[in-house]
Design a protein around this motif. Structure first.
Motif, PDB file in Angstrom:
ATOM      1  N   PHE A 427     -11.881  19.184  -9.975  1.00 20.94           N
ATOM      2  CA  PHE A 427     -11.949  19.381  -8.171  1.00 20.94           C
ATOM      3  C   PHE A 427     -11.316  18.351  -8.274  1.00 20.94           C
ATOM      4  N   ARG A 428     -11.830  16.920  -8.378  1.00 17.48           N
ATOM      5  CA  ARG A 428      -9.867  15.984  -8.054  1.00 17.48           C
ATOM      6  C   ARG A 428      -8.988  16.923  -7.851  1.00 17.48           C
ATOM      7  N   ALA A 429      -8.352  16.897  -9.400  1.00 16.46           N
ATOM      8  CA  ALA A 429      -6.738  17.490  -9.434  1.00 16.46           C
ATOM      9  C   ALA A 429      -6.657  18.283  -8.556  1.00 16.46           C
ATOM     10  N   VAL A 430      -7.097  19.541  -7.930  1.00 19.81           N
ATOM     11  CA  VAL A 430      -6.892  20.363  -6.674  1.00 19.81           C
ATOM     12  C   VAL A 430      -6.529  19.973  -5.878  1.00 19.81           C
ATOM     13  N   GLN A 431      -7.815  18.931  -5.446  1.00 15.15           N
ATOM     14  CA  GLN A 431      -7.892  18.348  -4.028  1.00 15.15           C
ATOM     15  C   GLN A 431      -6.302  17.811  -3.900  1.00 15.15           C
ATOM     16  N   GLU A 432      -6.219  16.575  -4.630  1.00 16.18           N
ATOM     17  CA  GLU A 432      -4.823  15.534  -4.870  1.00 16.18           C
ATOM     18  C   GLU A 432      -3.323  16.666  -5.156  1.00 16.18           C
ATOM     19  N   ASN A 433      -3.738  17.568  -5.250  1.00 16.05           N
ATOM     20  CA  ASN A 433      -2.444  18.786  -5.225  1.00 16.05           C
ATOM     21  C   ASN A 433      -2.043  19.353  -3.464  1.00 16.05           C
ATOM     22  N   ALA A 434      -3.391  19.595  -2.748  1.00 17.33           N
ATOM     23  CA  ALA A 434      -3.594  20.264  -2.098  1.00 17.33           C
ATOM     24  C   ALA A 434      -3.091  19.808  -0.935  1.00 17.33           C
ATOM     25  N   LYS A 435      -2.980  18.500  -1.008  1.00 16.63           N
ATOM     26  CA  LYS A 435      -2.491  17.362  -0.394  1.00 16.63           C
ATOM     27  C   LYS A 435      -1.194  17.789  -0.582  1.00 16.63           C
ATOM     28  N   PHE A 436      -0.659  17.668  -0.969  1.00 14.31           N
ATOM     29  CA  PHE A 436       1.203  18.179  -0.490  1.00 14.31           C
ATOM     30  C   PHE A 436       1.617  20.103  -0.599  1.00 14.31           C
ATOM     31  N   ASN A 437       0.743  20.647  -1.522  1.00 12.19           N
ATOM     32  CA  ASN A 437       0.773  21.409  -1.524  1.00 12.19           C
ATOM     33  C   ASN A 437      -0.697  23.208  -0.924  1.00 12.19           C
ATOM     34  N   PRO A 438      -0.717  22.745   0.439  1.00 11.86           N
ATOM     35  CA  PRO A 438      -1.931  23.312   0.738  1.00 11.86           C
ATOM     36  C   PRO A 438      -2.013  25.069  -0.286  1.00 11.86           C
ATOM     37  N   ASP A 439      -0.312  25.763   0.025  1.00 11.61           N
ATOM     38  CA  ASP A 439      -0.564  26.937   0.842  1.00 11.61           C
ATOM     39  C   ASP A 439      -0.198  27.862  -0.422  1.00 11.61           C
ATOM     40  N   GLN A 440       0.128  26.128  -1.729  1.00 13.84           N
ATOM     41  CA  GLN A 440       0.291  27.554  -2.918  1.00 13.84           C
ATOM     42  C   GLN A 440      -0.506  26.584  -4.549  1.00 13.84           C
ATOM     43  N   THR A 441      -1.884  26.244  -3.836  1.00 16.19           N
ATOM     44  CA  THR A 441      -2.529  25.654  -4.572  1.00 16.19           C
ATOM     45  C   THR A 441      -4.227  26.858  -4.892  1.00 16.19           C
ATOM     46  N   TYR A 442      -4.424  27.083  -5.422  1.00 18.45           N
ATOM     47  CA  TYR A 442      -5.543  28.802  -5.780  1.00 18.45           C
ATOM     48  C   TYR A 442      -6.648  27.869  -6.660  1.00 18.45           C
ATOM     49  N   LEU A 443      -7.526  27.870  -6.107  1.00 16.77           N
ATOM     50  CA  LEU A 443      -9.195  27.195  -6.729  1.00 16.77           C
ATOM     51  C   LEU A 443     -10.061  28.325  -7.401  1.00 16.77           C
ATOM     52  N   TYR A 444     -10.415  28.397  -8.359  1.00 13.82           N
ATOM     53  CA  TYR A 444     -11.436  29.071  -8.523  1.00 13.82           C
ATOM     54  C   TYR A 444     -12.542  28.625  -9.615  1.00 13.82           C
ATOM     55  N   THR A 445     -14.051  29.823  -9.545  1.00 13.57           N
ATOM     56  CA  THR A 445     -14.556  29.382 -10.791  1.00 13.57           C
ATOM     57  C   THR A 445     -15.495  30.691 -10.985  1.00 13.57           C
ATOM     58  N   PHE A 446     -15.449  30.447 -12.561  1.00 11.42           N
ATOM     59  CA  PHE A 446     -15.359  32.247 -13.307  1.00 11.42           C
ATOM     60  C   PHE A 446     -16.613  31.792 -13.344  1.00 11.42           C
ATOM     61  N   ASN A 447     -16.810  33.405 -12.600  1.00 13.57           N
ATOM     62  CA  ASN A 447     -18.777  32.981 -13.460  1.00 13.57           C
ATOM     63  C   ASN A 447     -19.405  34.539 -14.196  1.00 13.57           C
ATOM     64  N   TYR A 448     -18.055  35.029 -14.743  1.00 15.75           N
ATOM     65  CA  TYR A 448     -18.515  36.325 -14.992  1.00 15.75           C
ATOM     66  C   TYR A 448     -19.442  36.647 -16.473  1.00 15.75           C
ATOM     67  N   LYS A 449     -20.793  36.927 -16.566  1.00 20.74           N
ATOM     68  CA  LYS A 449     -21.134  36.660 -18.599  1.00 20.74           C
ATOM     69  C   LYS A 449     -20.770  37.691 -18.870  1.00 20.74           C
ATOM     70  N   GLY A 450     -20.255  37.442 -20.048  1.00 18.31           N
ATOM     71  CA  GLY A 450     -19.690  38.921 -20.641  1.00 18.31           C
ATOM     72  C   GLY A 450     -20.533  39.078 -21.569  1.00 18.31           C
ATOM     73  N   GLN A 451     -20.314  39.777 -23.135  1.00 21.16           N
ATOM     74  CA  GLN A 451     -20.983  40.051 -24.390  1.00 21.16           C
ATOM     75  C   GLN A 451     -21.178  39.362 -25.470  1.00 21.16           C
ATOM     76  N   TYR A 452     -19.993  38.200 -25.020  1.00 24.21           N
ATOM     77  CA  TYR A 452     -20.010  37.273 -26.344  1.00 24.21           C
ATOM     78  C   TYR A 452     -19.450  36.025 -25.267  1.00 24.21           C
ATOM     79  N   THR A 453     -19.651  34.487 -26.069  1.00 24.47           N
ATOM     80  CA  THR A 453     -19.695  33.180 -25.032  1.00 24.47           C
ATOM     81  C   THR A 453     -19.417  32.538 -26.660  1.00 24.47           C
TER      82      THR A 453
END
Length: 578
Positions: A427-453
């Motif tokens: 999150f820190r890395a993304v926030q630092e990048n968004a300071k200069f590139n708010p329109d080119q910074t994309y953040l996600y969380t992966f919440n899908y539980k699949g068949q394997y782990t």
């Protein structure tokens, strides 16, 4: 007779063309020729050309051990690039080798995958994770990603002490692994066009330790901005406590002492000792140091992490100070994110230690004791008690704390591991990048539980009273068909994999992650969001800070604990609840 003769010639031409198609040859001007092989896309069956084990630097043996990589020199004839190159020395492999040889360290190679050698397509260079001590290129095959029109490059880099040990001297300067990656990126700039890639459209992507290295590279004076145009960080950032060796010279000396080195020996004698150690002895000594030192906290050990300053020239100061003084990349499209249970893989080791030291059935134990332990291990310990008080308030109810039962606290403990180890630094890395590139910074969380782990990484996880959930690197199951036991996806998992491939490759190609399976993915225009929650049914979150307490809010283990207690009570009175 004429017709028969020409028919035979035609047959020979067809056979030669077929041979070329199955064993493609690429000539790299100034270097030599490579003969590759082919594989196929997982869903379409389309042909993919692959060149495996391609050397991009000379063997780092002898006096080149620990040093910056030397670019590969020209060769004569045709090199076979149809099989994977030697993986970099790792503990799990070396412990089975009785007589180690110097060529075990000849591992600086990469794999290139392309579905059209004569094209000029966007390129993604993927840097593997593994805690800086394990991983190799064979674990990242192309059969999902190369369903799309991109070129994939997967470099190997030196691991463990061979890639990171430092005495802060010219003899053992440190940061060999990150410098390998920079050399790989230079190789890509010079040669990727011969594999159908566009050197002006390179995206770097990395997972965990790989993400930490790439994040640091964006601040390095040794990495020109022409090496890549965008970046993907999966579960890692350069602000993580686990990214850095906080006292490299001391740690190098202590590793050598375990091997019999005189504690009072000079720095010159220490360097000579480390250079002369055979590969297996060096790695085994390091692993002994790592295992015995970890309970004291990761800030107290090293030999396998990046270093600040010193003669390597990789980073003159910490990324934070470089950024504060106006350095670092400013125009860098970024996609980054984490998994719901991203730091939970640490719970197995922490559970073992806590079980031996505190015990779980003693209702008088102070939960702050093991929160202090957590923070010390993870390198985030402070002595005022303020941090553990905030942590406790954020993820534990008063009832859970006073229950004196570890299992009632599991969800909160998972959240703390997730936040300290992975979610916070990313999150820190993304926030630092968004300071200069708010329109080119994309953040996600992966919440899908699949068949394997990948939770447990092959260890026996049945002895633990918890599950890994959506665990560290589980998203890679939908980007790379590895391990083979998890490469046959069911229908629902295949749908998720195709969506993941859409998102990753569209960002590589266009700088904007898109898929027909989602309505939109807004850029991170505010300090805490928005961000995409990737799942069977996707949604947009507005405040990423919610992810720091997501498990304790849902209370999966807490509810399970309550049901177990209830079942025990009913069983005691002769009633068994199913």
């Amino acid at each position: 007779m004429f017709a028969v003769k020409n028919l035979r010639n035609f047959g020979g031409i067809v056979r030669r063309l077929s041979s070329i198609a199955e064993n493609p040859v690429v000539e790299l001007p100034g270097l030599g020729r490579l003969r590759g092989s082919t594989t196929t896309g997982a869903w379409s069956g389309k042909k993919i050309y692959q060149f495996l084990g391609v050397k991009y630097a000379e063997a780092p043996i002898g006096e080149l051990r620990f040093k910056a990589p030397v670019p590969v020199q020209p060769w004569s004839g045709e090199r076979d690039a149809s099989i994977y190159g030697r993986p970099c020395p790792m503990y799990g492999v070396l412990k089975k080798i009785e007589k180690p040889t110097k060529d075990l360290e000849d591992c600086i190679n990469l794999c290139v995958y392309s579905n059209e050698l004569g094209a000029s397509k966007p390129v993604v260079v993927y840097i593997h994770g593994g805690g800086f001590i394990e991983g190799d290129a064979s674990q990242f095959p192309p059969n999902y990603l190369l369903e799309k029109d991109i070129v994939l490059v997967v470099p190997q880099y030196r691991l463990g002490p061979l890639g990171f040990l430092s005495t802060q001297t010219e003899a053992v300067p440190g940061n060999a692994g990150p410098l390998d990656i920079i050399q790989a990126l230079k190789w890509v700039q010079e040669n990727i066009k011969y594999f159908g890639g566009d050197p002006k459209k390179v995206t770097v992507a990395g997972h965990s330790a790989g993400a930490g290295i790439l994040s640091a590279i964006t601040y390095s004076p040794l990495a020109g901005e022409d090496l890549f145009r965008s970046i993907i960080l999966q579960s890692g950032g350069s602000s993580a406590s686990w990214s850095w060796d906080h006292d490299p010279a001391k740690n190098a000396r202590e590793i050598a002492i375990l091997g019999g080195f005189n504690p009072k020996g000079s720095i010159e004698e220490l360097n000579s000792f480390l250079l002369k150690l055979d590969t297996k002895s060096l790695v085994m000594l390091f692993m002994k140091y790592l295992v015995t030192g970890t309970p004291n906290g990761i800030r107290t050990i090293g030999g396998h992490r990046m270093t600040i300053g010193g003669p390597s020239g990789f980073l003159p100061d910490t990324p934070y100070k470089i950024l504060s003084s106006g350095g670092g990349r400013k125009n860098l499209p970024m996609m980054a994110g984490v998994l719901k249970n991203d730091g939970g893989f640490l719970m197995t080791g922490v559970y073992d230690v806590l079980k031996e030291t505190i015990g779980f059935e003693n209702k008088a134990f102070n939960s702050f004791d093991f929160l202090d332990f957590y923070n010390r291990i993870l390198g985030t310990h402070e002595v005022t008690g303020t941090m553990v008080a905030y942590q406790s308030k954020s993820v534990f109810t008063k009832e859970a704390l006073t229950s004196g039962n570890y299992y009632a606290l599991l969800d909160g403990l998972f959240d703390i591991c997730n936040a300290l180890f992975i979610k916070g630094p990313t999150f820190r890395a993304v926030q630092e990048n968004a300071k200069f590139n708010p329109d080119q910074t994309y953040l996600y969380t992966f919440n899908y539980k699949g068949q394997y782990t990948r939770f447990g990484y092959g260890a026996d996880i049945t002895k633990y009273p918890f599950e890994g959930g959506i665990s560290h690197s589980d998203e890679n199951l939908f980007l790379f068909p590895w391990p083979k036991s998890a490469a046959k996806l069911n229908e629902e998992d295949t749908k998720i994999a195709k969506k993941m491939v859409d998102l990753w490759t569209s960002f590589v190609s266009e700088g904007v992650p898109q898929s027909t399976e989602i309505s939109s993915w807004p850029a991170m225009t505010e300090v805490v969001g928005p961000y995409l929650k990737i799942d069977k049914s996707d949604s947009i979150g507005q405040d990423f800070r919610d992810e720091f307490t997501v498990l304790s809010r849902e209370g999966y283990h807490t509810e399970k604990y309550k049901k177990d207690i209830q079942a025990q009570v009913h069983h005691k009175h002769g009633r068994v609840i199913e």
